[in-house]
Every structure is written in C-alpha cells, then in structure tokens.
Write a protein that holds these residues in place. Structure first.
Motif, short mmCIF file in Angstrom:
data_model
loop_
_atom_site.label_atom_id
_atom_site.label_comp_id
_atom_site.label_asym_id
_atom_site.label_seq_id
_atom_site.Cartn_x
_atom_site.Cartn_y
_atom_site.Cartn_z
N LEU A 11 8.78 8.80 -2.75
CA LEU A 11 8.50 8.82 -1.37
C LEU A 11 9.50 7.67 -0.68
O LEU A 11 9.51 6.63 -1.14
CB LEU A 11 7.18 8.11 -1.34
N VAL A 12 10.19 8.30 0.46
CA VAL A 12 10.92 7.41 0.93
C VAL A 12 10.77 7.51 2.51
O VAL A 12 10.02 8.04 3.09
CB VAL A 12 12.46 7.96 0.66
N ASP A 13 11.48 6.56 3.27
CA ASP A 13 11.32 6.28 4.55
C ASP A 13 12.67 6.74 5.20
O ASP A 13 13.27 7.55 4.62
CB ASP A 13 11.36 4.57 5.09
N GLU A 14 12.68 6.61 6.37
CA GLU A 14 13.67 7.25 7.17
C GLU A 14 15.14 6.91 6.92
O GLU A 14 16.16 7.71 7.25
CB GLU A 14 13.78 7.14 8.84
N ASP A 15 15.24 5.80 5.94
CA ASP A 15 16.63 5.46 5.50
C ASP A 15 16.88 5.94 4.19
O ASP A 15 17.81 5.58 3.56
CB ASP A 15 16.97 3.88 5.63
N GLY A 16 15.84 6.64 3.40
CA GLY A 16 15.95 7.25 2.09
C GLY A 16 15.31 5.96 1.15
O GLY A 16 15.77 6.03 -0.10
N ASN A 17 15.14 4.87 1.75
CA ASN A 17 14.27 3.71 0.59
C ASN A 17 13.01 3.92 0.18
O ASN A 17 12.30 4.48 0.96
CB ASN A 17 14.42 2.38 1.38
N LYS A 18 12.64 3.73 -0.96
CA LYS A 18 11.23 3.85 -1.49
C LYS A 18 10.30 3.16 -0.58
O LYS A 18 10.81 1.94 -0.16
CB LYS A 18 11.34 3.69 -2.81
N VAL A 19 9.20 3.74 -0.34
CA VAL A 19 8.30 3.07 0.60
C VAL A 19 7.34 2.36 -0.54
O VAL A 19 7.18 3.06 -1.73
CB VAL A 19 7.45 4.15 1.39
N LYS A 20 6.23 1.36 0.00
CA LYS A 20 5.22 0.77 -0.73
C LYS A 20 4.14 1.62 -0.60
O LYS A 20 3.99 2.48 0.34
CB LYS A 20 5.08 -0.50 -0.47
N ALA A 21 3.03 1.28 -1.85
CA ALA A 21 1.92 1.95 -1.77
C ALA A 21 1.13 1.75 -0.41
O ALA A 21 1.51 0.80 0.35
CB ALA A 21 1.12 1.64 -2.75
N THR A 22 0.56 3.04 0.14
CA THR A 22 -0.32 2.98 1.30
C THR A 22 0.79 3.34 2.40
O THR A 22 0.12 3.75 3.59
CB THR A 22 -1.18 1.71 1.58
N GLU A 23 1.94 3.28 2.37
CA GLU A 23 3.08 3.77 3.48
C GLU A 23 2.96 5.05 3.40
O GLU A 23 3.51 5.60 2.23
CB GLU A 23 4.24 2.93 3.31
N ARG A 49 -1.07 10.87 -8.25
CA ARG A 49 -1.25 10.30 -9.49
C ARG A 49 -0.30 10.50 -10.41
O ARG A 49 0.14 9.55 -11.28
CB ARG A 49 -2.55 11.13 -9.91
N GLN A 50 0.57 11.47 -10.40
CA GLN A 50 1.71 11.73 -11.28
C GLN A 50 2.89 10.51 -11.05
O GLN A 50 3.65 10.07 -12.19
CB GLN A 50 2.56 13.04 -10.94
N MET A 51 2.82 10.14 -9.74
CA MET A 51 3.61 8.77 -9.47
C MET A 51 3.03 7.53 -10.08
O MET A 51 3.78 6.51 -9.73
CB MET A 51 3.80 8.95 -8.09
N GLY A 52 1.94 7.67 -10.48
CA GLY A 52 1.28 6.33 -10.88
C GLY A 52 0.34 5.48 -9.95
O GLY A 52 -0.15 4.57 -10.04
N TYR A 53 0.12 6.18 -8.53
CA TYR A 53 -0.94 5.85 -7.96
C TYR A 53 -2.50 6.41 -8.42
O TYR A 53 -2.50 7.35 -9.04
CB TYR A 53 -0.80 6.27 -6.43
N SER A 54 -3.39 5.78 -7.52
CA SER A 54 -4.84 6.18 -8.15
C SER A 54 -5.10 7.25 -7.17
O SER A 54 -6.40 7.82 -7.47
CB SER A 54 -5.57 5.10 -7.74
N GLU A 107 -2.82 5.99 -2.49
CA GLU A 107 -3.51 4.61 -2.83
C GLU A 107 -2.90 3.92 -3.93
O GLU A 107 -2.40 4.40 -4.82
CB GLU A 107 -5.07 4.86 -3.25
N THR A 108 -3.09 2.59 -3.83
CA THR A 108 -2.79 1.74 -4.96
C THR A 108 -3.99 1.79 -6.00
O THR A 108 -4.96 2.11 -5.67
CB THR A 108 -2.55 0.27 -4.57
N GLY A 109 -3.83 0.97 -6.99
CA GLY A 109 -4.82 0.70 -8.05
C GLY A 109 -4.52 1.47 -9.24
O GLY A 109 -3.51 2.31 -9.34
#
Length: 112
Positions: A11-23, A49-54, A107-109
């Motif tokens: 998951l990336v932002d408008e600059d192509g950087n990875k976003v944090k969980a919940t963003e 879930r495949q990416m490791g999030y809950s 989601e995180t967790g």
C-alpha cells in the motif's frame, strides 16, 4: 491459480512510499495497481491479511494519485470465498482503466 508471496502486495501514498496501518493507500501487486472488477469485502480482507494485518478497515477505488497513470495494472478479477488469500482466484491480465484502481486501509493487530 498460484500462491502469491506476502511481499508482492503493498500500500503506497501519492509519492509511492509505503503507508502505515490504518492509512488509506493505493494497492499494488508486484509494483502495479489492482483493478476493482469483482473486488469485494472478502477480497479486501484477504489481501490485508496476506500483508500481515488483522483485517480490513475500508476500501474504495478511483483515480486519486498522479502516480497511477505511470503504473501498469497487474491484477484483476479477484474473487475470494472468504478472508484468506488461498480462497481467491484472480487474473494477471486486465480490461481496466486507472479509475478502477483499488485503495485499501487495513487494521493493525495480530492475525486471528
């Protein structure tokens, strides 16, 4: 159908950087976008879930970032029976435009 490794989705932002969980971020598969054809809550949850999030917080689609136009569309027609990636079928060819690109917030967790 084949198994996708966890690091193939991001998951990336408008600059192509990875976003944090919940963003909310643009969903990428092997560096290209993911089309929303057949995409639903199960698909979104399985990919989170495949990416490791809950699980999933929300998903949408559209053209929100300028970088979308510079990317290939790498995944389409994702259909999942439940919230596990192993239940999904998909296509690596597409009939989409970038207005159908998926954006996802996870989601995180711990995975349950």
């Amino acid at each position: 159908k084949f198994t996708v490794q966890e690091d193939n989705f991001s998951l990336v932002d408008e600059d192509g950087n990875k976003v944090k969980a919940t963003e909310r971020g643009l969903l990428l598969f092997n560096g290209g976008t993911v089309c929303n054809d057949n995409f639903d809550e199960n698909s979104a949850d399985a990919i989170c879930r495949q990416m490791g999030y809950s699980g999933i917080l929300s998903w949408t689609s559209g053209t929100y970032f300028d970088i979308q136009q510079d990317l290939e569309i790498n995944l389409d027609d994702i259909e999942c029976i439940d919230n596990s990636w192993s239940s999904c079928i998909y296509s690596e060819t597409n009939n989409c435009g970038h207005g159908e690109d998926v954006f996802l917030s996870c989601e995180t967790g711990k995975i349950i």
